[in-house]
Scaffold this active site. Sequence first.
Site, short mmCIF file in Angstrom:
data_model
loop_
_atom_site.label_atom_id
_atom_site.label_comp_id
_atom_site.label_asym_id
_atom_site.label_seq_id
_atom_site.Cartn_x
_atom_site.Cartn_y
_atom_site.Cartn_z
N GLU A 91 -2.09 -53.60 -49.29
CA GLU A 91 -2.48 -54.45 -50.41
C GLU A 91 -1.54 -55.63 -50.53
O GLU A 91 -0.36 -55.56 -50.20
CB GLU A 91 -2.47 -53.65 -51.72
N CYS A 350 4.35 -53.54 -61.38
CA CYS A 350 5.38 -53.02 -60.47
C CYS A 350 5.30 -51.49 -60.37
O CYS A 350 5.39 -50.79 -61.36
CB CYS A 350 6.75 -53.44 -60.99
#
Length: 386
Positions: A91, A350
């Site tokens: 990704e 994150c």
Amino acid sequence: MAHKSVFDASAVKSEFEVAGINPNFIPIIWKHVLQNPNCMWDEIPSLPVAVYSLLRSKFKPSTSTLHSALDSIDQTTTKLLIKLKNGEFVEAVIMRYDTRLGKYNGKPRPGGLRSTLCISSQVGCKMGCNFCATGSMGFKSNLSSGEILEQLVHATRIASIRNVVFMGMGEPLNNYSAVVEAIRVMTAPPFQLSPKKITISTVGVIHAISKLHRDIPNLNLAVSLHAPVQEIRCQIMPAARAFPLERLMNALRDYQACRFISPCQQKIFIEYIMLDGVNDEEQHAHQLGKLLETFEVVVNLIPFNPIGSLSRYKTSDDQKVAIFQIILRGTYNIRTTVRKQMGQDISGACGQLVVNLPGKGLVVNLPGKGSSRSADHITDIEDLRI
């Protein structure tokens, strides 16, 4: 023989050299591929006949495919799911910023709209950080320089990319040759990114840090420190046993000393994930301040994002984070920001990026990077250089 990516620079240059073809044609080919997705080699004008034959027999415009692109509700973040030629997935994340919305020292920031691409360098990761789901999946493979660059190619067709951060899946310095080769292409035509707008994030691979300033001058370095003492680092980052804190700090000191020979004098970015009761107490702030007070650094405090059943940690509350920041700033005069997460609604913050394939459930997770929140309202790693 399997065809390679035309963005595998060393392979292309080697084949051109063997064939006696001028390598100056290579950027022309790259530019055409950027502007013409899924092009046929014969469509590129004005190349020597030998080039067309070589390209058809050895290379593809892209060896990866964009499987899907998922936008956040606020349209600031786009998560790209990219399928590699070996069937694995990685990704990448596009993050859009408007620096005019923030201030620095009470004044409007320069610039305007821009996009940063968070890029992967490996499938999986050997580092095993236990606050990150990627670490739990282990290491599968390194990406080639072409596969790294193809993430930028796919992203460029969605947004105009100004900054690149190697903060996706994998430890970039464990795939050193491919990462360096990819960056050298990124900084040359047709991409022409400035090295100052490219950041490598590492847990602290000491021998590779020592090479970076020679191989890629003016590159930004971010260090995932996450703890002020070796014992805590080893607890949350098992790989830290191979990179003792004292040796790491000595390597960073040498790295920065070399940087200070040049006029740019770039800071080192210190990434510090805030884990409740683990590394977020006042004593930890003082330990971190004393560790870093002789360095030119920017500390970026990162609120922890729980990662489902893999989460053994809790997020530090806002008051703890604020006190931590005040200590670093007020007592040690260390510039400190707090990262704001982007793309949470698409699992793009994150530690939350998750590849979900229909009918297959969880496949991989990698740590995407967002902007930051603080009294400075820092919004992008580029702004941290001011």
